[in-house]
Structures are given as C-alpha cells and as structure tokens.
Design a protein around this motif. Structure first.
Motif, PDB file in Angstrom:
ATOM      1  N   LEU A 113     -30.377   8.673  25.455  1.00 35.94           N
ATOM      2  CA  LEU A 113     -29.652   7.505  24.973  1.00 35.94           C
ATOM      3  C   LEU A 113     -30.577   6.673  24.102  1.00 35.94           C
ATOM      4  CD1 LEU A 113     -27.868   6.564  28.305  1.00 35.94           C
ATOM      5  CD2 LEU A 113     -27.018   7.965  26.445  1.00 35.94           C
ATOM      6  N   GLU A 114     -30.096   5.539  23.648  1.00 36.39           N
ATOM      7  CA  GLU A 114     -30.885   4.696  22.758  1.00 36.39           C
ATOM      8  C   GLU A 114     -32.225   4.315  23.384  1.00 36.39           C
ATOM      9  OE1 GLU A 114     -28.250   1.502  21.831  1.00 36.39           O
ATOM     10  OE2 GLU A 114     -27.205   2.655  20.294  1.00 36.39           O
ATOM     11  N   ASP A 115     -32.258   4.090  24.690  1.00 33.40           N
ATOM     12  CA  ASP A 115     -33.512   3.706  25.334  1.00 33.40           C
ATOM     13  C   ASP A 115     -34.286   4.913  25.862  1.00 33.40           C
ATOM     14  OD1 ASP A 115     -32.024   4.456  27.510  1.00 33.40           O
ATOM     15  OD2 ASP A 115     -32.283   2.592  28.625  1.00 33.40           O
ATOM     16  N   GLY A 116     -33.817   6.138  25.574  1.00 35.26           N
ATOM     17  CA  GLY A 116     -34.543   7.340  25.942  1.00 35.26           C
ATOM     18  C   GLY A 116     -34.131   7.975  27.254  1.00 35.26           C
ATOM     19  N   GLU A 117     -33.319   7.299  28.069  1.00 37.03           N
ATOM     20  CA  GLU A 117     -32.922   7.856  29.356  1.00 37.03           C
ATOM     21  C   GLU A 117     -31.585   8.590  29.220  1.00 37.03           C
ATOM     22  OE1 GLU A 117     -32.738   6.484  34.023  1.00 37.03           O
ATOM     23  OE2 GLU A 117     -32.990   5.001  32.452  1.00 37.03           O
ATOM     24  N   ALA A 118     -31.532   9.819  29.688  1.00 42.14           N
ATOM     25  CA  ALA A 118     -30.339  10.653  29.535  1.00 42.14           C
ATOM     26  C   ALA A 118     -29.384  10.501  30.714  1.00 42.14           C
ATOM     27  CB  ALA A 118     -30.750  12.120  29.413  1.00 42.14           C
ATOM     28  N   LEU A 119     -28.087  10.746  30.446  1.00 42.07           N
ATOM     29  CA  LEU A 119     -27.093  10.805  31.511  1.00 42.07           C
ATOM     30  C   LEU A 119     -27.199  12.157  32.199  1.00 42.07           C
ATOM     31  CD1 LEU A 119     -23.878   9.418  29.757  1.00 42.07           C
ATOM     32  CD2 LEU A 119     -25.391   8.196  31.309  1.00 42.07           C
ATOM     33  N   THR A 120     -26.951  12.162  33.506  1.00 42.45           N
ATOM     34  CA  THR A 120     -26.850  13.436  34.211  1.00 42.45           C
ATOM     35  C   THR A 120     -25.500  14.059  33.886  1.00 42.45           C
ATOM     36  OG1 THR A 120     -25.804  12.486  36.162  1.00 42.45           O
ATOM     37  CG2 THR A 120     -28.237  12.508  36.125  1.00 42.45           C
ATOM     38  N   ALA A 121     -25.333  15.319  34.225  1.00 39.53           N
ATOM     39  CA  ALA A 121     -24.054  15.992  33.981  1.00 39.53           C
ATOM     40  C   ALA A 121     -22.923  15.268  34.715  1.00 39.53           C
ATOM     41  CB  ALA A 121     -24.132  17.455  34.417  1.00 39.53           C
ATOM     42  N   ARG A 122     -23.167  14.849  35.955  1.00 45.48           N
ATOM     43  CA  ARG A 122     -22.129  14.155  36.725  1.00 45.48           C
ATOM     44  C   ARG A 122     -21.823  12.794  36.110  1.00 45.48           C
ATOM     45  NH1 ARG A 122     -18.177  15.877  39.808  1.00 45.48           N
ATOM     46  NH2 ARG A 122     -19.415  16.709  41.477  1.00 45.48           N
ATOM     47  N   GLU A 123     -22.848  12.083  35.648  1.00 45.51           N
ATOM     48  CA  GLU A 123     -22.608  10.793  34.996  1.00 45.51           C
ATOM     49  C   GLU A 123     -21.774  10.973  33.733  1.00 45.51           C
ATOM     50  OE1 GLU A 123     -26.685   8.473  36.452  1.00 45.51           O
ATOM     51  OE2 GLU A 123     -26.638   9.527  34.534  1.00 45.51           O
ATOM     52  N   ALA A 124     -22.029  12.030  32.984  1.00 47.76           N
ATOM     53  CA  ALA A 124     -21.236  12.302  31.783  1.00 47.76           C
ATOM     54  C   ALA A 124     -19.778  12.551  32.157  1.00 47.76           C
ATOM     55  CB  ALA A 124     -21.811  13.506  31.032  1.00 47.76           C
ATOM     56  N   GLU A 125     -19.532  13.272  33.258  1.00 44.38           N
ATOM     57  CA  GLU A 125     -18.152  13.496  33.728  1.00 44.38           C
ATOM     58  C   GLU A 125     -17.491  12.182  34.109  1.00 44.38           C
ATOM     59  OE1 GLU A 125     -17.240  17.365  36.199  1.00 44.38           O
ATOM     60  OE2 GLU A 125     -19.155  16.505  36.840  1.00 44.38           O
ATOM     61  N   VAL A 126     -18.205  11.355  34.869  1.00 46.47           N
ATOM     62  CA  VAL A 126     -17.658  10.071  35.315  1.00 46.47           C
ATOM     63  C   VAL A 126     -17.385   9.186  34.102  1.00 46.47           C
ATOM     64  CG1 VAL A 126     -18.187   7.944  36.596  1.00 46.47           C
ATOM     65  CG2 VAL A 126     -18.683  10.186  37.620  1.00 46.47           C
ATOM     66  N   LEU A 127     -18.296   9.170  33.147  1.00 49.95           N
ATOM     67  CA  LEU A 127     -18.116   8.369  31.939  1.00 49.95           C
ATOM     68  C   LEU A 127     -16.865   8.798  31.178  1.00 49.95           C
ATOM     69  CD1 LEU A 127     -19.128   6.240  29.947  1.00 49.95           C
ATOM     70  CD2 LEU A 127     -20.618   8.004  28.965  1.00 49.95           C
ATOM     71  N   GLN A 128     -16.640  10.092  31.044  1.00 51.47           N
ATOM     72  CA  GLN A 128     -15.453  10.579  30.348  1.00 51.47           C
ATOM     73  C   GLN A 128     -14.183  10.115  31.070  1.00 51.47           C
ATOM     74  OE1 GLN A 128     -15.409  12.331  27.305  1.00 51.47           O
ATOM     75  NE2 GLN A 128     -13.244  11.828  27.427  1.00 51.47           N
ATOM     76  N   LEU A 129     -14.194  10.156  32.405  1.00 57.08           N
ATOM     77  CA  LEU A 129     -13.030   9.717  33.178  1.00 57.08           C
ATOM     78  C   LEU A 129     -12.850   8.206  33.091  1.00 57.08           C
ATOM     79  CD1 LEU A 129     -13.404  12.121  36.226  1.00 57.08           C
ATOM     80  CD2 LEU A 129     -11.827  12.322  34.289  1.00 57.08           C
ATOM     81  N   LEU A 130     -13.949   7.451  33.007  1.00 52.32           N
ATOM     82  CA  LEU A 130     -13.851   6.011  32.767  1.00 52.32           C
ATOM     83  C   LEU A 130     -13.155   5.749  31.432  1.00 52.32           C
ATOM     84  CD1 LEU A 130     -17.391   4.634  33.745  1.00 52.32           C
ATOM     85  CD2 LEU A 130     -15.244   4.259  34.969  1.00 52.32           C
ATOM     86  N   ALA A 131     -13.525   6.539  30.429  1.00 52.26           N
ATOM     87  CA  ALA A 131     -12.925   6.384  29.102  1.00 52.26           C
ATOM     88  C   ALA A 131     -11.436   6.675  29.128  1.00 52.26           C
ATOM     89  CB  ALA A 131     -13.626   7.298  28.103  1.00 52.26           C
ATOM     90  N   GLU A 132     -11.002   7.510  30.055  1.00 52.38           N
ATOM     91  CA  GLU A 132      -9.577   7.814  30.199  1.00 52.38           C
ATOM     92  C   GLU A 132      -8.850   6.753  31.011  1.00 52.38           C
ATOM     93  OE1 GLU A 132      -9.205  11.847  31.622  1.00 52.38           O
ATOM     94  OE2 GLU A 132     -10.580  12.577  30.074  1.00 52.38           O
ATOM     95  N   GLY A 133      -9.582   5.720  31.456  1.00 50.64           N
ATOM     96  CA  GLY A 133      -8.969   4.600  32.158  1.00 50.64           C
ATOM     97  C   GLY A 133      -8.813   4.790  33.659  1.00 50.64           C
ATOM     98  N   MET A 134      -9.487   5.772  34.204  1.00 53.11           N
ATOM     99  CA  MET A 134      -9.331   6.047  35.633  1.00 53.11           C
ATOM    100  C   MET A 134     -10.128   5.063  36.480  1.00 53.11           C
ATOM    101  SD  MET A 134      -9.370  10.221  35.709  1.00 53.11           S
ATOM    102  CE  MET A 134      -8.738  10.336  37.385  1.00 53.11           C
TER     103      MET A 134
END
Length: 181
Positions: A113-134
């Motif tokens: 990410l911008e500050d150098g820390e990456a999302l884990t695979a599970r965080e990326a899944e959760v983020l996508q579901l957040l974007a879907e409004g869940m």
C-alpha cells in the motif's frame, strides 16, 4: 441524452491521430481488436500526458496485455453501451474499471500500500465484501468465520489504508486499485 460525447475515431495505425484526438478528449476508448499486436504497439506509443485509456479486449490475456501497454481500464469488446459509458466516466475521474470475466486480470492487488504494508489475502477478501456494502455479520457468514474475526480484519484494513471509516477505506482502496466494482 448520453453523458459521453464521441470526439472522433481513428485507425489503430494512425497514432498521430490518436494524439491529436487525445488533446481534445478526456478519455480514450481503445479497441485492441483482432489485430491486437498492432493495437497494443500503438497504445504503447501514446505520448505522456495523454488522457486515460479504456481498452476493449477479447479475453483475459489480451486484457492483461492492454493494461501492460498503459490502459487504465479494460472491458470485453462485447460490453453494452451503458457499461462503456460508465467506464469512460469513471476513467475520466481517475477510477479503474475491470470486468470479472477477465478473472486473472481482476484479482485484487494486495500490496504494498502507500505506506508499504500489504493486505493479507483474507483482508483483501473482506475489503472486497465491504465494497459490496456487506455488514460484518454477513461477511462472517459468507467467509465462514466469526464476526469478531471480521471486526479484527476491518480494523486492520482501516489501519493499513489510513482510513477512519469503512466508507473512507473503500474509497481509498478503489483509488489504489485494491477493489473492483
């Protein structure tokens, strides 16, 4: 009344015409088409400072090649007019639009990410579901994890994105190409 106005069209071999149209356009729609090698070469030759390019591709490999050549967004050639219109408008304001049919091309980027820390695979899944409004409870059910675990992931995502709310996290993630609508 359409929200997008066509400024002109060019032959893929006429790159100088693309630069001229690019001077008048806010976004370029680029059909990679059947002669993809020539179209991709022409796309690569566009000058610095040209408007964002929404490319039309026939498959996921062509989509990946179009992104490598500089396209901001990639959609199937068979996309309906309303989808193209939305993609062009989105690209005009700096958003990236991808089609799920290009599966390996649309996997969420996990970092850094911008500050150098990456999302884990599970965080990326959760983020996508957040974007879907869940909600957290729905995310927990979908992923087969506990709601407290979802809360942990959401807090980690907020911290990594430097966001104060779920909405801000989704907006920042969209700008960074971490999620796709």
């Amino acid at each position: 009344m359409p929200l997008v106005e066509v400024s002109g069209s060019i032959d893929p071999d006429a790159i100088s015409d693309a630069v001229e149209i690019g001077d008048r356009a806010q976004v370029l729609l680029w059909d990679v088409g059947l002669h993809s090698d020539e179209a991709l070469d022409a796309l690569r030759r566009l000058t610095e400072g040209s408007p964002p390019v929404v490319a039309l591709a026939t498959d996921a490999d062509q989509a990946a090649a179009a992104r490598d050549a500089g396209a901001v967004s990639v959609l199937p050639r068979s996309s309906p007019a309303d989808v193209l219109e939305v993609a062009l408008l989105a690209a005009g304001v700096g958003l990236d639009v991808r089609d799920p049919s290009f599966e390996h091309e649309t996997a969420p980027r996990r970092g850094p990410l911008e500050d150098g820390e990456a999302l884990t695979a599970r965080e990326a899944e959760v983020l996508q579901l957040l974007a879907e409004g869940m909600a957290n409870k729905a995310i927990a059910l979908r992923l087969g994890i506990r709601e407290t675990t979802v809360k942990f992931h959401v807090n980690s995502i907020l911290a990594k994105l430097g966001a104060q709310s779920r909405t801000e996290a989704v907006a920042r993630a969209a700008r960074q190409g971490l999620i796709f609508f």
